[in-house]
Write a protein that holds these residues in place. Structure first.
Motif, short mmCIF file in Angstrom:
data_model
loop_
_atom_site.label_atom_id
_atom_site.label_comp_id
_atom_site.label_asym_id
_atom_site.label_seq_id
_atom_site.Cartn_x
_atom_site.Cartn_y
_atom_site.Cartn_z
N LYS A 9 0.90 -1.12 0.04
CA LYS A 9 -0.08 0.17 0.04
C LYS A 9 0.86 1.30 0.19
CE LYS A 9 -3.86 1.99 2.51
NZ LYS A 9 -4.68 1.85 3.72
N LYS A 10 1.71 1.17 0.92
CA LYS A 10 2.81 2.31 0.78
C LYS A 10 3.69 2.52 -0.31
CE LYS A 10 6.80 4.20 3.56
NZ LYS A 10 7.62 4.03 4.57
N GLU A 11 3.84 1.57 -1.01
CA GLU A 11 4.84 1.82 -2.28
C GLU A 11 3.86 2.14 -3.36
OE1 GLU A 11 7.85 1.37 -3.64
OE2 GLU A 11 8.39 1.66 -1.47
N PHE A 12 2.60 1.50 -3.43
CA PHE A 12 1.43 2.07 -4.39
C PHE A 12 1.13 3.54 -4.20
CE2 PHE A 12 -2.96 2.60 -5.00
CZ PHE A 12 -2.95 2.59 -6.53
N ASN A 13 0.95 3.78 -3.10
CA ASN A 13 0.67 5.32 -2.95
C ASN A 13 1.54 6.29 -3.48
OD1 ASN A 13 -2.14 4.98 -1.77
ND2 ASN A 13 -1.08 4.76 0.28
N LYS A 14 2.72 6.15 -3.41
CA LYS A 14 3.82 6.87 -4.19
C LYS A 14 3.65 6.92 -5.61
CE LYS A 14 7.50 5.22 -1.39
NZ LYS A 14 8.85 4.55 -1.38
N TYR A 15 3.05 5.91 -6.32
CA TYR A 15 2.92 5.96 -7.59
C TYR A 15 1.44 6.69 -7.96
CZ TYR A 15 6.97 3.28 -8.75
OH TYR A 15 8.24 2.98 -8.74
N LYS A 16 0.53 6.48 -7.14
CA LYS A 16 -0.95 6.81 -7.17
C LYS A 16 -0.67 8.51 -7.09
CE LYS A 16 -5.56 6.92 -4.92
NZ LYS A 16 -6.34 6.63 -3.69
N ASN A 17 0.04 9.02 -6.31
CA ASN A 17 0.18 10.59 -6.20
C ASN A 17 0.90 11.00 -7.50
OD1 ASN A 17 -0.65 10.55 -3.52
ND2 ASN A 17 1.39 10.33 -2.64
N LYS A 18 1.82 10.18 -8.17
CA LYS A 18 2.34 10.73 -9.32
C LYS A 18 1.33 10.65 -10.69
CE LYS A 18 6.88 9.20 -8.55
NZ LYS A 18 8.02 8.09 -9.22
N ALA A 19 0.31 10.00 -10.40
CA ALA A 19 -1.01 9.58 -11.22
C ALA A 19 -1.90 10.97 -11.54
CB ALA A 19 -1.89 8.59 -10.78
N LEU A 20 -1.72 11.88 -10.72
CA LEU A 20 -2.78 13.15 -10.75
C LEU A 20 -2.20 14.10 -11.98
CD1 LEU A 20 -2.98 14.18 -7.11
CD2 LEU A 20 -4.51 12.80 -8.51
N GLU A 21 -0.68 13.72 -12.28
CA GLU A 21 -0.25 14.36 -13.45
C GLU A 21 -0.66 13.95 -14.65
OE1 GLU A 21 4.07 13.82 -13.23
OE2 GLU A 21 4.27 14.16 -11.11
N PHE A 22 -1.40 12.81 -14.74
CA PHE A 22 -1.50 12.29 -15.97
C PHE A 22 -3.28 12.45 -16.18
CE2 PHE A 22 2.22 9.95 -15.11
CZ PHE A 22 2.67 9.54 -16.43
N LEU A 23 -4.04 12.78 -15.21
CA LEU A 23 -5.46 12.95 -15.55
C LEU A 23 -5.89 13.83 -16.61
CD1 LEU A 23 -6.77 12.93 -12.02
CD2 LEU A 23 -6.83 10.95 -13.61
N ASN A 24 -5.21 14.83 -17.04
CA ASN A 24 -5.65 15.79 -17.85
C ASN A 24 -4.66 15.85 -19.08
OD1 ASN A 24 -8.12 16.51 -16.51
ND2 ASN A 24 -6.57 17.70 -15.00
N ASN A 25 -3.78 14.88 -19.24
CA ASN A 25 -2.71 14.88 -20.07
C ASN A 25 -2.97 13.79 -21.12
OD1 ASN A 25 -0.24 14.65 -21.78
ND2 ASN A 25 0.92 15.90 -20.26
N GLN A 26 -3.58 13.86 -22.18
CA GLN A 26 -4.07 12.61 -22.82
C GLN A 26 -2.79 12.04 -23.71
OE1 GLN A 26 -7.04 13.57 -25.49
NE2 GLN A 26 -7.87 11.51 -25.87
#
Length: 134
Positions: A9-26
């Motif tokens: 969960k801790k490792e995954f959350n690091k990547y989840k936080n980076k995911a926000l950069e992708f939401l509006n960049n097709q």
């Protein structure tokens, strides 16, 4: 779940936080999905049933990116993209170059994400059955 669930969960959350950069960049999202599909094909034997789960996540993000499916929360989008980012990263809890083990943590994170978003994923599957994707 692979190893210690809290560590995953801790490792995954690091990547989840980076995911926000992708939401509006097709474009960035498209490149990520292409990487994930390519790695999925390369690792299909090692991934086992996690490959089908990964493909479901990729379909969801593609449908969202194209504007075809919008009945999904930003949190779920971040979870899915985070799991895909983790999957394509060669350096994570167990680096991918460790033959036989390097993909185990990737499969665990994919499973974790699927479990976490199961309700919204079920809704997507219902929608998809009525609206076939390309």
């Amino acid at each position: 779940m692979f190893g210690n669930q809290e560590k995953v969960k801790k490792e995954f959350n690091k990547y989840k936080n980076k995911a926000l950069e992708f939401l509006n960049n097709q474009q960035k999202t498209g490149e990520l999905l292409t990487q994930a599909q390519s790695k999925g094909k390369e690792q299909k034997h090692s991934l086992g049933n996690a490959l089908g789960k990964l493909e479901r996540l990729i379909e969801l993000i593609k449908a969202y990116s194209k504007g075809e499916y919008r009945n999904i929360s930003k949190s779920t989008l971040a979870t899915v993209i985070g799991a895909i980012l983790y999957f394509v990263s060669p350096i994570d809890m167990i680096p991918d170059f460790i033959v036989g083990l390097g993909i185990v943590d990737d499969a665990a994170v994919i499973g974790y994400a699927i479990k976490k978003i199961s309700g919204e994923l079920d809704e997507f599957e219902k929608w998809k059955s009525k609206n076939p994707l390309d």
